[in-house]
Design an enzyme around this catalytic site. Sequence first.
Site, PDB file in Angstrom:
ATOM      1  N   LYS A  14       5.410   1.958   8.409  1.00 30.81           N
ATOM      2  CA  LYS A  14       4.269   2.756   8.872  1.00 30.81           C
ATOM      3  C   LYS A  14       3.029   1.890   9.080  1.00 30.81           C
ATOM      4  CE  LYS A  14       4.168   6.573   6.609  1.00 30.81           C
ATOM      5  NZ  LYS A  14       3.948   7.519   5.512  1.00 30.81           N
TER       6      LYS A  14
ATOM      7  N   THR B 254      -4.272  12.686   6.979  1.00 27.30           N
ATOM      8  CA  THR B 254      -2.834  12.773   7.283  1.00 27.30           C
ATOM      9  C   THR B 254      -2.593  13.889   8.297  1.00 27.30           C
ATOM     10  OG1 THR B 254      -2.327  11.938   5.099  1.00 27.30           O
ATOM     11  CG2 THR B 254      -0.547  13.051   6.263  1.00 27.30           C
TER      12      THR B 254
ATOM     13  N   LYS C 277       0.847  -1.198   0.000  1.00 31.33           N
ATOM     14  CA  LYS C 277       0.000   0.000   0.000  1.00 31.33           C
ATOM     15  C   LYS C 277       0.871   1.232   0.000  1.00 31.33           C
ATOM     16  CE  LYS C 277      -4.016   2.056   0.868  1.00 31.33           C
ATOM     17  NZ  LYS C 277      -3.755   2.925  -0.286  1.00 31.33           N
TER      18      LYS C 277
ATOM     19  N   LYS D 189       4.956   1.974  -3.051  1.00 27.72           N
ATOM     20  CA  LYS D 189       4.929   3.391  -3.432  1.00 27.72           C
ATOM     21  C   LYS D 189       5.121   3.492  -4.935  1.00 27.72           C
ATOM     22  CE  LYS D 189       4.574   7.482  -1.374  1.00 27.72           C
ATOM     23  NZ  LYS D 189       3.896   7.830  -0.099  1.00 27.72           N
TER      24      LYS D 189
ATOM     25  N   SER E  83      -6.995   5.392   4.676  1.00 25.49           N
ATOM     26  CA  SER E  83      -7.004   4.643   3.408  1.00 25.49           C
ATOM     27  C   SER E  83      -7.416   3.192   3.670  1.00 25.49           C
ATOM     28  CB  SER E  83      -5.625   4.660   2.752  1.00 25.49           C
ATOM     29  OG  SER E  83      -5.470   5.807   1.952  1.00 25.49           O
TER      30      SER E  83
ATOM     31  N   ASN F 277      -1.836  19.644   1.044  1.00 28.99           N
ATOM     32  CA  ASN F 277      -2.900  18.855   1.660  1.00 28.99           C
ATOM     33  C   ASN F 277      -2.620  18.598   3.138  1.00 28.99           C
ATOM     34  OD1 ASN F 277      -4.410  16.696   2.643  1.00 28.99           O
ATOM     35  ND2 ASN F 277      -4.602  15.710   0.647  1.00 28.99           N
TER      36      ASN F 277
HETATM   37  P1  NAD Z   1       0.755  18.382  -1.643  1.00 24.25           P
HETATM   38  O1  NAD Z   1       1.181  18.295  -3.036  1.00 24.25           O
HETATM   39  O2  NAD Z   1      -0.693  18.569  -1.338  1.00 24.25           O
HETATM   40  O3  NAD Z   1       1.525  19.569  -0.894  1.00 24.25           O
HETATM   41  C1  NAD Z   1       2.908  19.734  -0.941  1.00 24.25           C
HETATM   42  C2  NAD Z   1       3.177  21.187  -0.577  1.00 24.25           C
HETATM   43  O4  NAD Z   1       4.575  21.357  -0.419  1.00 24.25           O
HETATM   44  C3  NAD Z   1       2.728  22.177  -1.635  1.00 24.25           C
HETATM   45  O5  NAD Z   1       2.107  23.291  -1.018  1.00 24.25           O
HETATM   46  C4  NAD Z   1       4.054  22.634  -2.286  1.00 24.25           C
HETATM   47  O6  NAD Z   1       3.996  23.967  -2.775  1.00 24.25           O
HETATM   48  C5  NAD Z   1       4.970  22.528  -1.103  1.00 24.25           C
HETATM   49  N1  NAD Z   1       6.378  22.405  -1.495  1.00 24.25           N
HETATM   50  C6  NAD Z   1       6.918  21.723  -2.531  1.00 24.25           C
HETATM   51  N2  NAD Z   1       8.258  21.887  -2.537  1.00 24.25           N
HETATM   52  C7  NAD Z   1       8.545  22.672  -1.467  1.00 24.25           C
HETATM   53  C8  NAD Z   1       9.740  23.189  -0.934  1.00 24.25           C
HETATM   54  N3  NAD Z   1      10.917  22.939  -1.501  1.00 24.25           N
HETATM   55  N4  NAD Z   1       9.654  23.957   0.189  1.00 24.25           N
HETATM   56  C9  NAD Z   1       8.462  24.218   0.772  1.00 24.25           C
HETATM   57  N5  NAD Z   1       7.305  23.750   0.298  1.00 24.25           N
HETATM   58  C10 NAD Z   1       7.344  23.002  -0.804  1.00 24.25           C
HETATM   59  O7  NAD Z   1       1.351  17.075  -0.931  1.00 24.25           O
HETATM   60  P2  NAD Z   1       0.858  16.372   0.398  1.00 24.25           P
HETATM   61  O8  NAD Z   1      -0.039  15.263   0.032  1.00 24.25           O
HETATM   62  O9  NAD Z   1       0.448  17.397   1.390  1.00 24.25           O
HETATM   63  O10 NAD Z   1       2.248  15.679   0.844  1.00 24.25           O
HETATM   64  C11 NAD Z   1       3.222  16.407   1.586  1.00 24.25           C
HETATM   65  C12 NAD Z   1       4.095  15.412   2.318  1.00 24.25           C
HETATM   66  O11 NAD Z   1       3.274  14.597   3.150  1.00 24.25           O
HETATM   67  C13 NAD Z   1       4.880  14.431   1.435  1.00 24.25           C
HETATM   68  O12 NAD Z   1       6.100  14.132   2.036  1.00 24.25           O
HETATM   69  C14 NAD Z   1       3.993  13.209   1.430  1.00 24.25           C
HETATM   70  O13 NAD Z   1       4.722  12.032   1.130  1.00 24.25           O
HETATM   71  C15 NAD Z   1       3.526  13.230   2.854  1.00 24.25           C
HETATM   72  N6  NAD Z   1       2.317  12.440   3.074  1.00 24.25           N
HETATM   73  C16 NAD Z   1       1.160  12.750   2.447  1.00 24.25           C
HETATM   74  C17 NAD Z   1       0.050  11.945   2.681  1.00 24.25           C
HETATM   75  C18 NAD Z   1      -1.290  12.256   2.072  1.00 24.25           C
HETATM   76  O14 NAD Z   1      -2.247  11.565   2.400  1.00 24.25           O
HETATM   77  N7  NAD Z   1      -1.409  13.256   1.236  1.00 24.25           N
HETATM   78  C19 NAD Z   1       0.121  10.858   3.542  1.00 24.25           C
HETATM   79  C20 NAD Z   1       1.327  10.602   4.182  1.00 24.25           C
HETATM   80  C21 NAD Z   1       2.430  11.405   3.932  1.00 24.25           C
END
Ligand code: NAD
Length: 429
Positions: A92, A188, A68, A104, A356, A219
């Site tokens: 995790k 998250t 997953k 992934k 999820s 997000n």
């Molecule tokens: P997202 O695309 O919604 O948001 C990412 C944000 O980071 C955006 O606002 C982008 O502008 C910003 N960003 C990108 N590069 C950057 C930088 N160099 N400096 C500062 N900001 C920057 O993504 P998300 O889903 O919120 O995921 C963010 C993190 O959380 C990732 O590491 C992802 O693996 C992790 N994550 C997400 C989920 C999920 O359910 N969405 C679950 C577990 C972990």
Amino acid sequence: MSENIFEDALSHLDHAKAYSHADDETIERLKHPQSAFEFSIPVRMDDGSLKIFPGYRVRYNNSRGPTKGGIRFHPTVTMDEVKALSFWMTLKCALVGIPFGGGKGGVAVDPKALSRMEIERLSRGYVEQAVDVIGPHTDIPAPDVYTNAMIMGWMMDEYSKIVRCHSPGVITGKPISMGGSLGRDDATGRGAYYCIKELEKIRGWNPADINVAVQGFGNAGQHVASLLHKDGYRIVAVSDSKGGIYRKEGFDVPSLIKAKLDTQKVQAVYCEGTVCETVPADHITNDELLALDVDVLLPSALENVIHVDNADNIKASVIVEVANGPVTSKADAILAKKNILVIPDILANAGGVTVSYFEWVQNKNGYYWPLKEVHDKLHAIMAREFNAVYALMDENKIPMRVAAYAHALNRLGDAIHAQGTQSYFSASV
Ligand code: NAD
């Protein structure tokens, strides 16, 4: 900075083993992905030209259930990054005790340079190439950086068309109208928030006294900021890929989110109804944000942002890794010396995969739960696992990351052990 993200991710395994009952075979198994699939996705662009995008899917380990993990669309995606992310997913899922292994995927693409129709074709193309790997009982993707519910919906639709069977359980994070779960959108961030609430009890915090900085206002970052703000925490800085804003009095988070959604930029605004006005704030870089004198720092964007060259500048007393892998192992050692508590990614952002899992269960049953049930079940899991990891950390005087790995290794070790290891097979019969 770390030379190789996958090697860096593995580097904690041997240390954590000493605090778990996992044996050498478990550790050896977890140093190698089960399968790593690399493919190319041809996409017909709007101007008629053809572009080929590199795609990846890694199934890291399925000892505890189907693999997953999310699919990332980002220009810097590499096989090593996807391997590291799938390794973390394995730990995790074990840490929170849900019956999944880790996987992934990703595509090396700048999605901001594509039109909506090009992104749809790319998303469907990903499934066309990965269809032999993914499936509701084998490997179940979800959203990650720059992928969202609509993309999950396209992918589910494409998979269902190819296999000639409506298959909502092949992917999670779908739109609610296509079999998504209530509460997946903020899961998250909410999971990280529940961890912070447990720490609040332990440290006796008054939320109004706690300053928080959020790097990456996407997000995950927006939702955790929003929940903390509602509870009275002061969100003094946020940033995105273009830079950040700082205001010592704190921001009205709903207004920031509205402005970010309307303009795709973080802007210091205050909204009354539909009218938003600019408020005074300092513009800061992402590096300046990380070094702010705050209580809680939430790296919520990408990997390796806190590294050997900037770890010494960190002033926050608590780092909550909302993103995956934001702190390198060398930086970890520096932060430990500075007595900074790091709530590690495999715990702090596990709320996403937990809901999820709820979505997948609901898809299998064809029976959908009310939002309160999702929140209550998520809260119970996050509080239980946070406290278990915290107790292991306290008891052994080890960093919380090592405790989190050890806790996950116990569950992975049990599953691997149940199929027999050397001690079983070499015993005389
Ligand atoms: P997202 O695309 O919604 O948001 C990412 C944000 O980071 C955006 O606002 C982008 O502008 C910003 N960003 C990108 N590069 C950057 C930088 N160099 N400096 C500062 N900001 C920057 O993504 P998300 O889903 O919120 O995921 C963010 C993190 O959380 C990732 O590491 C992802 O693996 C992790 N994550 C997400 C989920 C999920 O359910 N969405 C679950 C577990 C972990």
